[in-house]
Structure formats: structure tokens, C-alpha cells
Design a protein around this motif. Structure first.
Motif, PDB file in Angstrom:
ATOM      1  N   PHE A 139       0.853  -1.187   0.000  1.00  0.00           N
ATOM      2  CA  PHE A 139       0.000   0.000   0.000  1.00  0.00           C
ATOM      3  C   PHE A 139       0.889   1.238   0.000  1.00  0.00           C
ATOM      4  O   PHE A 139       1.678   1.446   0.926  1.00  0.00           O
ATOM      5  CB  PHE A 139      -0.914   0.003   1.233  1.00  0.00           C
ATOM      6  N   TYR A 140       0.762   2.029  -1.051  1.00  0.00           N
ATOM      7  CA  TYR A 140       1.633   3.190  -1.205  1.00  0.00           C
ATOM      8  C   TYR A 140       0.895   4.261  -2.001  1.00  0.00           C
ATOM      9  O   TYR A 140      -0.126   3.999  -2.634  1.00  0.00           O
ATOM     10  CB  TYR A 140       2.940   2.794  -1.907  1.00  0.00           C
ATOM     11  N   PRO A 141       1.403   5.500  -1.971  1.00  0.00           N
ATOM     12  CA  PRO A 141       0.765   6.595  -2.722  1.00  0.00           C
ATOM     13  C   PRO A 141       0.810   6.315  -4.226  1.00  0.00           C
ATOM     14  O   PRO A 141       1.658   5.543  -4.677  1.00  0.00           O
ATOM     15  CB  PRO A 141       1.614   7.818  -2.354  1.00  0.00           C
ATOM     16  N   PRO A 142      -0.087   6.925  -5.023  1.00  0.00           N
ATOM     17  CA  PRO A 142      -1.080   7.931  -4.611  1.00  0.00           C
ATOM     18  C   PRO A 142      -2.410   7.355  -4.155  1.00  0.00           C
ATOM     19  O   PRO A 142      -3.263   8.090  -3.691  1.00  0.00           O
ATOM     20  CB  PRO A 142      -1.252   8.755  -5.883  1.00  0.00           C
ATOM     21  N   GLU A 143      -2.617   6.026  -4.307  1.00  0.00           N
ATOM     22  CA  GLU A 143      -3.898   5.465  -3.888  1.00  0.00           C
ATOM     23  C   GLU A 143      -4.084   5.546  -2.375  1.00  0.00           C
ATOM     24  O   GLU A 143      -5.182   5.817  -1.886  1.00  0.00           O
ATOM     25  CB  GLU A 143      -4.014   4.004  -4.342  1.00  0.00           C
ATOM     26  N   PHE A 144      -3.011   5.296  -1.622  1.00  0.00           N
ATOM     27  CA  PHE A 144      -3.079   5.313  -0.171  1.00  0.00           C
ATOM     28  C   PHE A 144      -1.973   6.211   0.381  1.00  0.00           C
ATOM     29  O   PHE A 144      -0.971   6.466  -0.291  1.00  0.00           O
ATOM     30  CB  PHE A 144      -2.899   3.895   0.407  1.00  0.00           C
ATOM     31  N   THR A 145      -2.186   6.658   1.617  1.00  0.00           N
ATOM     32  CA  THR A 145      -1.090   7.294   2.326  1.00  0.00           C
ATOM     33  C   THR A 145      -0.133   6.204   2.806  1.00  0.00           C
ATOM     34  O   THR A 145      -0.456   5.012   2.750  1.00  0.00           O
ATOM     35  CB  THR A 145      -1.615   8.090   3.530  1.00  0.00           C
ATOM     36  N   ARG A 146       1.027   6.594   3.268  1.00  0.00           N
ATOM     37  CA  ARG A 146       1.948   5.607   3.825  1.00  0.00           C
ATOM     38  C   ARG A 146       1.286   4.911   5.014  1.00  0.00           C
ATOM     39  O   ARG A 146       0.827   5.579   5.952  1.00  0.00           O
ATOM     40  CB  ARG A 146       3.244   6.280   4.271  1.00  0.00           C
ATOM     41  N   PRO A 147       1.196   3.578   5.015  1.00  0.00           N
ATOM     42  CA  PRO A 147       0.505   2.888   6.116  1.00  0.00           C
ATOM     43  C   PRO A 147       1.151   3.205   7.463  1.00  0.00           C
ATOM     44  O   PRO A 147       2.373   3.209   7.600  1.00  0.00           O
ATOM     45  CB  PRO A 147       0.674   1.413   5.755  1.00  0.00           C
ATOM     46  N   LYS A 148       0.300   3.476   8.438  1.00  0.00           N
ATOM     47  CA  LYS A 148       0.771   3.730   9.792  1.00  0.00           C
ATOM     48  C   LYS A 148       0.647   2.446  10.601  1.00  0.00           C
ATOM     49  O   LYS A 148      -0.436   1.851  10.673  1.00  0.00           O
ATOM     50  CB  LYS A 148      -0.042   4.844  10.440  1.00  0.00           C
ATOM     51  N   MET A 149       1.743   2.034  11.204  1.00  0.00           N
ATOM     52  CA  MET A 149       1.739   0.810  12.004  1.00  0.00           C
ATOM     53  C   MET A 149       1.250   1.153  13.404  1.00  0.00           C
ATOM     54  O   MET A 149       1.829   1.987  14.100  1.00  0.00           O
ATOM     55  CB  MET A 149       3.134   0.204  12.052  1.00  0.00           C
ATOM     56  N   ILE A 150       0.155   0.533  13.807  1.00  0.00           N
ATOM     57  CA  ILE A 150      -0.448   0.803  15.106  1.00  0.00           C
ATOM     58  C   ILE A 150      -0.667  -0.507  15.846  1.00  0.00           C
ATOM     59  O   ILE A 150      -0.477  -1.598  15.291  1.00  0.00           O
ATOM     60  CB  ILE A 150      -1.781   1.563  14.962  1.00  0.00           C
TER      61      ILE A 150
END
Length: 375
Positions: A71-82
């Protein structure tokens, strides 16, 4: 012949001055070729753009890392690991549209064919992204799992290798298609509105009677309105392509803009003639507006600008062959997207010319009949 050209020139100049003194029409022209094109290009509901996604990776395996990196731009923002505890508060605050939860021992269970499950949490208040992103994320995750399992379990190369190449729009940017389609639709819509409104305005203000006592013919009156309003739309189209489409939206245009503008002239010839005909049928501006809605909407939907004509019933395809916008969309997409030359688009050029001649003759006949009733 010289006298006719002088009359058309003077009447056309009058039309341009009349248009310049109409602030609402000037605002409409500016809006249609700037704001409308920009919004149509950038607010496509089916487009994934900077969708906020977070990932809860409880497996910490090569497979889970592979899924996270998909998952990477421009479709998504950088995934945040939570962590798992941050999921509900983050979605309550609207920080994430999607939260992907990869369970413990996920890679081990996949390789053991135990059919483990991945949880996808979706913020459905963002309806357009939620609907599109659901299926898109499923495809991404399944593709990464299938490729990982194949490489891990098999060392043999597949007998067939699929090489996927996307032409004309490699990144599948909806703004590229949306902006060009909106320019084409704007040309058709505004050319009808301006010519029809110009004729109805003459009738409502009573100036059409003044023209009848002058040594000019109905053909010269009609030609002046077609030339003047066509020139305005043509100039607005050229500026919009350079300043909005190429400049603001950064859409690469492959073909010749000059060739496209030549096709625009033929389309304007046909559409402005149609506008004259509709203005002679309508008795007032409200009636003309209703007639415009019944005409423009079907043309925009069925001419191929929004949906490929091949997806429509054959009867609809055959009927739309007599509509100018069908051929204008065909030549516009071929020139601006594919860089086609005149040897490729001469058929829609010829079709537009023939349709324009027929519509102008029909409009002139109707206009003369209307003029004779007023005389």
C-alpha cells in the motif's frame, strides 16, 4: 459576396458586444471551462487517492511485511503501524479510513493451508473511498498472498508469463480522462446555450424586429450568431486546454491541439446550428432551458464520453451516429489521448461536416419560417 461577409462580420461583432455585457453568461463561460473541468477531473468517486490506512501487524513475518509494503501513494497514504488498542480511537477521530489487522501466526497458517482470516475495519462515513477501497484492498492482499505462497512452495517457473502494459494512461489517473471528457462535454453544452440564448434574447428584447427592417438576410443573421458564439467557445477551449488541463492538472496531451481545435470547429458548426433550431422551437428562456436538459443529458451520457459506446445496446450505438457529440468524442479521445493524426480521424471529421451541413440547412429553414411569422 463581399457585402454578405461585411454584414456577417458586423452582426457578429454586435453579438460579441452583447455577450460581453451579459455578466451571467461571462461567469458561465469562465466556470464551465475552469472550475467545472477541475472538479470533474479531481472529484471522481471511484478513484482511490490518499486514502488513510493503518495496519495492525501481530504476525511480524515476511508475508505480513510484504502485505504492508503493498500500500503506497497515490492510492493510499503511507501505512501507519499501530497496535490493536489504537484501532477504535483512531477510527473514532477519523484518522484512518481503513485498518487492516493481520493476526498472529498468519504466515504459518497460510503455508499450512489453514485458511486464516484478516480483519479489515472500514470507516463507512467516507462512503466513496469505503466502497471502492474495500474491493481494492482485498485484491491487493490476495495477490500478495498468492504470489508469496507460489514462490515459497514451488521453484518451477510458470509456463506462461503475463506482461501487462497499460497504454496512454499508465498510472490509471482518473483526472486525465475526466478533464478531457469534461472539455468535450463543455464544448457541446456551451455552444448550444450561447447561440440559443443569443437568438431568444433578440426576440425577448424586441431587437429581432430591428434586424428585419435592415438589408440583411436570415442566413446572415444566423451565420453571425454561429460564427460569433463559435469563436468564443473555440477560444475558451484552447485556453482551457493550455491553462487548466496541461497547466493546472498536469495532464499530458499526446496529439496535436491544433488538429483537435479543427475538429472542435466542425463540432461547433453542428452544435451551434442545433442551438439555433432549439431557440426557434422554444418561446422563452425557461422553455429553452427545459429543452436543453432533454437534449444535453442524453448526448453526454450516450456519446461515449462517460461510458464506452461498445458497452451500450447496438440500437443506441446506431442512433447516436447521427449526434455530433459522438464523433467529437471519438476524434477528441483519439487525438488527445492516443496522438492520432488526420489519417486516423478523417471519418469522424467527415461525419461532423455532413451532420453540420444538414443541421445548418434544417435550422436555416426553421429560422426563415420563424422570421416570416414575425414580419
Amino acid at each position: 459576396m463581399t457585402r454578405t461577409l461585411k454584414n456577417v462580420f458586423r452582426l457578429g461583432r454586435k453579438e460579441l458586444w452583447s455577450l460581453a455585457r451579459d455578466p451571467m453568461m461571462m461567469i458561465l463561460i469562465f466556470y464551465v471551462f475552469t472550475v467545472s473541468i477541475y472538479t470533474a477531473a479531481t472529484s471522481q468517486p471511484e478513484t482511490m487517492h490518499n486514502a488513510a490506512i493503518a495496519i495492525v501487524d501481530e504476525d511480524n513475518s515476511p508475508l505480513s511485511a510484504r502485505i504492508s509494503s503493498a500500500f503506497y501513494p497515490p492510492e493510499f497514504t503511507r501505512p501507519k503501524m499501530i497496535t490493536q488498542r489504537e484501532t477504535d480511537p483512531g477510527m473514532d477521530r477519523g484518522e484512518f479510513t481503513f485498518v487492516l489487522n493481520i493476526p498472529p501466526n498468519f504466515q504459518r497458517d497460510v503455508l499450512a493451508s489453514r485458511n486464516p482470516e484478516i480483519q479489515l475495519n472500514i470507516d463507512a462515513t467516507r462512503m466513496s473511498q469505503a466502497f471502492t477501497g474495500n474491493s481494492y484492498i482485498q485484491q491487493v492482499v490476495l495477490a500478495e498472498i498468492n504470489e508469496f505462497v507460489h514462490r515459497y512452495r514451488s521453484t518451477e517457473a510458470l509456463p506462461v508469463d503475463l506482461a501487462l502494459r497499460i497504454r496512454f494512461n499508465p498510472t490509471l489517473e482518473q483526472s486525465w480522462f475526466g478533464s478531457i471528457a469534461e472539455v468535450i462535454n463543455s464544448v457541446a453544452m456551451l455552444s448550444i446555450i450561447l447561440t440559443g440564448a443569443a437568438l431568444i434574447r433578440e426576440r425577448e428584447h424586441g431587437t429581432i424586429e430591428h434586424l428585419l427592417v435592415m438589408p440583411i438576410t436570415p442566413g446572415e443573421i444566423m451565420a453571425s450568431k454561429i460564427c460569433a458564439m463559435g469563436l468564443v467557445v473555440l477560444a475558451a477551449t484552447a485556453l482551457s486546454l493550455h491553462l487548466v488541463v496541461r497547466g493546472l492538472l498536469q495532464v499530458p496531451i499526446e496529439g496535436s491541439i491544433l488538429l483537435f481545435l479543427c475538429g472542435t470547429v466542425l463540432c461547433l458548426f453542428a452544435m451551434t446550428s442545433m442551438g439555433i433550431y432549439m431557440a426557434t422551437v422554444a418561446r422563452s428562456m425557461p422553455q429553452f432551458g427545459l429543452l436543453l436538459m432533454l437534449t444535453i443529458m442524453p448526448m453526454n451520457m450516450l456519446s461515449g464520453g462517460r461510458t464506452p459506446r461498445e458497452s451500450m445496446p447496438e440500437l443506441v450505438q446506431d442512433l447516436m451516429q447521427v449526434v455530433p457529440t459522438t464523433h467529437f468524442v471519438e476524434l477528441g479521445q483519439a487525438i488527445l489521448f492516443r496522438g492520432a493524426g488526420i489519417e486516423t480521424v478523417w471519418k469522424p471529421f467527415l461525419a461532423l461536416f455532413i451532420i453540420g451541413i444538414l443541421l445548418s440547412m434544417l435550422s436555416l429553414q426553421r429560422f426563415r419560417k420563424t422570421i416570416s411569422q414575425l414580419a
